[in-house]
Motif scaffolding. Sequence first.
Motif, mmCIF file in Angstrom:
data_model
loop_
_atom_site.group_PDB
_atom_site.id
_atom_site.type_symbol
_atom_site.label_atom_id
_atom_site.label_comp_id
_atom_site.label_asym_id
_atom_site.label_seq_id
_atom_site.Cartn_x
_atom_site.Cartn_y
_atom_site.Cartn_z
ATOM 1 N N ARG A 150 67.805 -18.859 -40.953
ATOM 2 C CA ARG A 150 66.631 -18.532 -41.737
ATOM 3 C C ARG A 150 66.862 -18.855 -43.211
ATOM 4 O O ARG A 150 65.941 -19.055 -43.970
ATOM 5 N N GLY A 151 68.072 -18.893 -43.612
ATOM 6 C CA GLY A 151 68.346 -19.328 -44.977
ATOM 7 C C GLY A 151 67.910 -18.335 -46.032
ATOM 8 O O GLY A 151 67.896 -17.133 -45.824
ATOM 9 N N ASN A 152 67.519 -18.872 -47.162
ATOM 10 C CA ASN A 152 67.192 -18.070 -48.325
ATOM 11 C C ASN A 152 65.696 -18.159 -48.641
ATOM 12 O O ASN A 152 65.288 -18.119 -49.786
ATOM 13 N N ALA A 153 64.856 -18.293 -47.600
ATOM 14 C CA ALA A 153 63.430 -18.531 -47.795
ATOM 15 C C ALA A 153 62.720 -17.351 -48.448
ATOM 16 O O ALA A 153 61.680 -17.512 -49.061
ATOM 17 N N SER A 154 63.258 -16.172 -48.324
ATOM 18 C CA SER A 154 62.619 -14.983 -48.911
ATOM 19 C C SER A 154 63.459 -14.445 -50.054
ATOM 20 O O SER A 154 63.594 -13.251 -50.240
ATOM 21 N N ARG A 155 64.047 -15.324 -50.839
ATOM 22 C CA ARG A 155 65.063 -14.930 -51.809
ATOM 23 C C ARG A 155 64.571 -14.118 -52.985
ATOM 24 O O ARG A 155 65.352 -13.548 -53.700
ATOM 25 N N ARG A 156 63.267 -14.060 -53.246
ATOM 26 C CA ARG A 156 62.776 -13.396 -54.447
ATOM 27 C C ARG A 156 62.861 -11.882 -54.357
ATOM 28 O O ARG A 156 62.724 -11.179 -55.319
ATOM 29 N N GLY A 157 63.061 -11.323 -53.223
ATOM 30 C CA GLY A 157 63.120 -9.875 -53.086
ATOM 31 C C GLY A 157 63.206 -9.513 -51.623
ATOM 32 O O GLY A 157 63.266 -10.376 -50.759
ATOM 33 N N ALA A 158 63.140 -8.240 -51.327
ATOM 34 C CA ALA A 158 63.383 -7.723 -49.980
ATOM 35 C C ALA A 158 62.861 -8.645 -48.882
ATOM 36 O O ALA A 158 63.598 -9.189 -48.116
ATOM 37 N N CYS A 159 61.606 -8.827 -48.754
ATOM 38 C CA CYS A 159 61.071 -9.774 -47.771
ATOM 39 C C CYS A 159 59.863 -10.472 -48.369
ATOM 40 O O CYS A 159 58.885 -10.740 -47.690
ATOM 41 N N GLU A 160 59.916 -10.738 -49.646
ATOM 42 C CA GLU A 160 58.785 -11.373 -50.311
ATOM 43 C C GLU A 160 58.761 -12.860 -50.014
ATOM 44 O O GLU A 160 59.767 -13.535 -50.161
ATOM 45 N N PRO A 161 57.615 -13.378 -49.599
ATOM 46 C CA PRO A 161 57.513 -14.827 -49.454
ATOM 47 C C PRO A 161 57.282 -15.455 -50.819
ATOM 48 O O PRO A 161 56.989 -14.751 -51.781
ATOM 49 N N PRO A 162 57.393 -16.759 -50.921
ATOM 50 C CA PRO A 162 57.005 -17.398 -52.185
ATOM 51 C C PRO A 162 55.560 -17.029 -52.516
ATOM 52 O O PRO A 162 54.737 -16.853 -51.626
ATOM 53 N N PRO A 163 55.228 -16.886 -53.775
ATOM 54 C CA PRO A 163 53.907 -16.389 -54.162
ATOM 55 C C PRO A 163 52.784 -17.398 -53.915
ATOM 56 O O PRO A 163 53.004 -18.603 -53.944
ATOM 57 N N ALA A 164 51.589 -16.874 -53.674
ATOM 58 C CA ALA A 164 50.419 -17.730 -53.477
ATOM 59 C C ALA A 164 49.851 -18.171 -54.821
ATOM 60 O O ALA A 164 49.219 -19.209 -54.915
ATOM 61 N N ILE A 165 50.043 -17.375 -55.850
ATOM 62 C CA ILE A 165 49.557 -17.701 -57.186
ATOM 63 C C ILE A 165 50.774 -17.838 -58.091
ATOM 64 O O ILE A 165 51.613 -16.950 -58.147
ATOM 65 N N ILE A 166 50.870 -18.955 -58.783
ATOM 66 C CA ILE A 166 52.020 -19.211 -59.643
ATOM 67 C C ILE A 166 51.648 -18.920 -61.092
ATOM 68 O O ILE A 166 50.658 -19.419 -61.607
ATOM 69 N N SER A 167 52.432 -18.098 -61.728
ATOM 70 C CA SER A 167 52.292 -17.866 -63.163
ATOM 71 C C SER A 167 53.635 -18.217 -63.785
ATOM 72 O O SER A 167 54.615 -18.409 -63.087
ATOM 73 N N THR A 168 53.666 -18.275 -65.085
ATOM 74 C CA THR A 168 54.927 -18.600 -65.731
ATOM 75 C C THR A 168 55.206 -17.622 -66.860
ATOM 76 O O THR A 168 54.287 -17.013 -67.405
ATOM 77 N N TYR A 169 56.446 -17.467 -67.151
ATOM 78 C CA TYR A 169 56.886 -16.640 -68.263
ATOM 79 C C TYR A 169 57.487 -17.570 -69.298
ATOM 80 O O TYR A 169 58.454 -18.269 -69.020
ATOM 81 N N LEU A 170 56.895 -17.612 -70.489
ATOM 82 C CA LEU A 170 57.355 -18.529 -71.528
ATOM 83 C C LEU A 170 58.415 -17.929 -72.436
ATOM 84 O O LEU A 170 59.165 -18.658 -73.073
ATOM 85 N N GLY A 171 58.463 -16.636 -72.529
ATOM 86 C CA GLY A 171 59.372 -16.003 -73.464
ATOM 87 C C GLY A 171 58.753 -15.948 -74.851
ATOM 88 O O GLY A 171 57.791 -16.664 -75.147
ATOM 89 N N PRO A 172 59.284 -15.099 -75.730
ATOM 90 C CA PRO A 172 58.664 -14.910 -77.041
ATOM 91 C C PRO A 172 58.735 -16.130 -77.959
ATOM 92 O O PRO A 172 57.807 -16.390 -78.720
ATOM 93 N N ASP A 173 59.816 -16.911 -77.901
ATOM 94 C CA ASP A 173 59.940 -18.068 -78.804
ATOM 95 C C ASP A 173 58.896 -19.139 -78.498
ATOM 96 O O ASP A 173 58.199 -19.619 -79.390
#
Length: 126
Positions: free
Chosen positions: A1-24
């Motif tokens: 099964r690999g690391n397909a749910s790696r973001r957390g307990a059993c979270e799949p990759p998200p359906a909506i992608i957002s990004t974090y740019l950081g303060p700079d």
Amino acid sequence: RGNASRRGACEPPPAIISTYLGPDMTSYLEAYKSGKSGPYVPAVKDLDLGVGFMAPLQVPAEDRNRTSPFPFGGHRFEFRAVGSSQNVSLVNTVLATICADAFKEFADKIEAGAKPQQGAAEALEA
């Protein structure tokens, strides 16, 4: 099964992608949107390893936000939404198509007479 749910307990990759740019990067883009220009210079911080024979290392001050599927890490974006057992070729094709479409919008505005900064500011408002 690999690391397909790696973001957390059993979270799949998200359906909506957002990004974090950081303060700079966020501050840089806000300034650019308001008409200020200049190079992007991310902050750095010293990482002291606590050993006397090594000088502190300079590392990017940006929070890499390990939970974001598409974070900005200093000078690049990282794409983490694809599980390790998945083939990334289709995902990369889709991302490249999205980028090409956005660049076409910029090019169309510039060719129609808009200034590049104006087109970028309008995109940042969206």
